[in-house]
Scaffold this active site. Structure first.
Site, PDB file in Angstrom:
ATOM      1  CG  HIS A   1      -1.814   1.202   1.292  1.00  8.87           C
ATOM      2  ND1 HIS A   1      -2.231   1.752   2.485  1.00  8.87           N
ATOM      3  CD2 HIS A   1      -2.364   1.977   0.317  1.00  8.87           C
ATOM      4  CE1 HIS A   1      -2.993   2.800   2.244  1.00  8.87           C
ATOM      5  NE2 HIS A   1      -3.077   2.967   0.938  1.00  8.87           N
TER       6      HIS A   1
ATOM      7  CD  GLU B   1      -0.568   0.962   5.902  1.00  5.30           C
ATOM      8  OE1 GLU B   1      -0.842   1.346   7.047  1.00  5.30           O
ATOM      9  OE2 GLU B   1      -1.441   0.767   5.015  1.00  5.30           O
TER      10      GLU B   1
END
Length: 654
Positions: A144, A156
């Site tokens: 992410h 992430e």
């Protein structure tokens, strides 16, 4: 597949996130196949990459040759087989709809090599559910990025239920190769880390307004100016889009339960197509003035409520083993721009009072979102999310003090997520640290650094300084900086500044207080204050001239230009330029060498030099008195003995 085997990348989706990820990958030297469903979509993404790369070159962040080479590494495509048929990893960034993503992976599975890894850029959807569409769930994880990917440092890396450690390790290393900071999300949970904190925060802000407990102005004033967040809650909601926030909340509500029920006011905004900046109206009207947040309308009860909700979410993430507290704080600082992580903010406020705030709200409303999490309850019982004990007696939040070698203290500005900018809190902690180290007989040199490899310090924290906008407060702030930096300059031991990345404005003024400066070749230095109609206010108008001469100092300040490390070495500001990977070792070596010197002589030498700046006769007198004092010390006898015996002196500061 190991990280070392990754050479080519497919990015699926050429929208804002897709073309941004493709650009980041190309800048890192990878061949990128960027694919979308229509020629016009993929061509528009390609054009956006070209524009962005040229902007980076125009700002001299990369060379034009690097920009051109990066663009050459991107191939725009529509055909799926051509896009993924011979790549090592597929990074998917298509619209945030589960069914759309599933359809894409069914097609990708048909053409991608068996060993290829799959990574989805989803901001909240289930990694596990998406992975099970494929025949390689162990080679599937979340990756992410944050918008815009070229600028935002966080990625992430999210584990699905089936993700192998090898896959997660390879994707983390790839994120690092992209010059990003990966944070591992250990368990597949809606919102992961950053959105799991930010979205409930924005939802709670909306409930406060919906229930007539606060106004938009009061909430945003509290979040932006009292809590120090980069945007007001409603300002952020308008920036992201009410529809995006609602979509994430609806998914959280579906999976996690009633604690994440969207506020009716948010649903009303979406129904009326008042989505924020992209529609011209949201919680603010962008066609009639836009965002106007008062700096003095904040309220303590609003701050307590919002902090309590955030702390509760931290507790849930910890108790469910989604991420440890330190990773949660790092992710939210990097991805959300928070000055401190939510756990740190909660600890400072006091967890017991936040638990009481949740209890009172739950008793009054019965709302599930105020039910106390076991993680927060446990942390409150233990006195905080973090261990408050500090062996040195100082609990610093924005600087870090370590002792990497005997007699050497390293002081690092620890705000990499904000380019190590200098806030009033940094000044307070730096002043305290210098005072403590100056009285510590076991410290004989200070190594001054900035955390991360992007900036020594990019200058003043403009957001934190916003409350000091009046002339009187600005004078106080200038004097505070002068006093703090003066302590560093006048401390009894030698100070080495190790510069990597940006040293601009107040950051360069800080480096000016050191006795010696080492910089990497990629570093950029300058005093850009004149571009803002200001001047260096923390001693820069005085100290710089003492190092480079008045003519050069005026050139640097008046032109407000940036200089590379080699130029500043020619000017006499930088003592040594080293390779980008050599700074840590060389700076510590120099600091250790200086720490091995005679501490009393070093202290008195610094005093004599400082005294002589304004008055040569005064400096000479200090020098003479110091010479007389030193001649009878044990250190001089040690030095003479070692010299006569061709050995190394062991100075004791006596």
């Amino acid at each position: 597949m190991d990280f070392e085997d990754i050479e080519s990348i497919a990015v699926l989706g050429a929208g804002n996130m897709g073309h941004g990820i493709a650009e980041v990958a190309a800048l890192a030297g990878y061949d990128v196949q960027m694919r979308d469903i229509k020629d016009e979509f993929v061509q528009n993404g390609y054009d956006q990459i070209e524009w962005s790369l040229n902007k980076l070159a125009e700002k001299e962040q990369i060379s034009q040759e690097e920009a051109d080479a990066s663009l050459d590494r991107v191939t725009p495509l529509v055909d799926m087989e051509e896009a993924v048929g011979d790549v090592d990893i597929v990074i998917e960034a298509v619209p945030e709809k589960m069914e759309i993503k599933k359809d894409v992976y069914e097609e990708v599975e048909e053409y991608a090599p068996e060993e290829a890894l799959f990574a989805t850029n989803t901001s909240s959807l289930s990694i596990t559910e998406l992975s099970e569409v494929t025949e390689r769930p162990e080679q599937f994880c979340g990756m992410h990025f944050f918008n815009p990917p070229v600028q935002m440092p966080l990625v992430e890396v999210i584990s699905g239920a089936h993700s192998s450690d090898e896959t997660l390790d390879a994707v983390e290393e790839l994120a690092e190769a992209f010059d990003k900071t990966p944070v591992r999300v250990r368990k597949d949970s809606p919102g992961f880390i950053v959105n799991r904190i930010l979205v409930p925060l924005m939802n709670e802000a909306t409930w406060l307004v919906h229930d007539d407990e606060a106004t938009v102005a009061e909430v945003d004033s509290t979040t932006k100016f009292d809590m120090g967040l980069p945007m007001g809650s409603f300002e952020l909601s308008d920036q992201v889009g009410a529809d995006v926030g609602l979509h994430v909340l609806e998914y959280m509500h579906e999976v996690l339960g009633d604690a994440y029920a969207p506020c009716p006011l948010l649903e009303e905004k979406v129904e009326n197509e008042e989505l924020g900046k992209k529609t011209g109206k949201g919680f603010y009207d962008y066609e009639n003035g836009g965002v106007d947040i008062p700096s003095d309308a904040g309220r303590e009860d609003i701050e307590n409520r919002l902090l309590a909700v955030m702390a509760n979410e931290v507790g849930k993430l910890v108790e469910n083993d989604v991420a440890p507290v330190s990773d949660i704080d790092e992710a939210v600082m990097l991805g959300g721009g928070f000055p401190k992580g939510p756990a740190k903010l909660a600890d400072e406020s006091g967890l017991e009072s936040l638990v009481e705030t949740l209890g009172s709200a739950h008793e009054e409303t019965g709302a599930a979102r105020y039910e106390l999490s076991e993680g927060l309850e446990s942390a409150a019982a233990e006195g905080g999310f973090y261990d408050s004990d500090d062996e040195d007696g100082a609990d610093y939040e924005v600087i870090e003090v370590t002792h990497p070698e005997e007699y050497v203290a390293q002081v690092a500005i620890d705000r990499p997520h904000q380019m190590n900018t200098i806030s009033p809190e940094v000044m307070d902690e730096l002043a305290d640290a210098v005072d403590r180290l100056s009285e510590d007989d076991d410290v004989r040199s200070i190594l001054l650094t900035g955390a991360g490899d992007r900036a020594f310090s990019a200058g003043a924290d403009v957001q934190a300084m916003a409350s000091n906008a009046t002339p009187l407060e600005a004078i106080k702030l200038s004097r505070k900086g002068q006093e703090t930096f003066g302590k560093l300059e006048a401390c009894p031991m030698p100070v080495v500044a190790a510069i990597d990345g940006y040293a601009l404005g107040g950051g360069m003024e800080l480096a000016t207080c050191a006795d010696m400066r080492i910089a990497t070749g990629r570093s950029e230095l300058g005093q850009p204050e004149h571009n803002l109609g200001l001047l260096p206010g923390w001693g820069g108008t005085q100290r710089l001239a003492n190092i480079v001469g008045e003519g050069r100092a005026k050139e640097i300040i008046f032109t407000a230009e940036r200089y590379d490390a080699a130029e500043m070495a020619d000017y006499g500001f930088i003592n040594e330029v080293v390779g980008n990977d050599e700074l840590d070792d060389r700076a510590l070596e120099l600091a250790s060498d200086l720490a091995a010197g005679p501490p009393v002589a070093q202290e008195l030498t610094k005093k004599a030099m400082l005294a002589g700046r304004d008055d040569t006769d005064a400096g000479l007198e200090v020098e003479a008195q110091a010479f007389g004092h030193l001649i009878g010390t044990d250190d001089v006898m040690e030095g003479i003995t070692a010299f006569m015996g061709d050995g190394e002196p062991d100075f004791q500061g006596k």
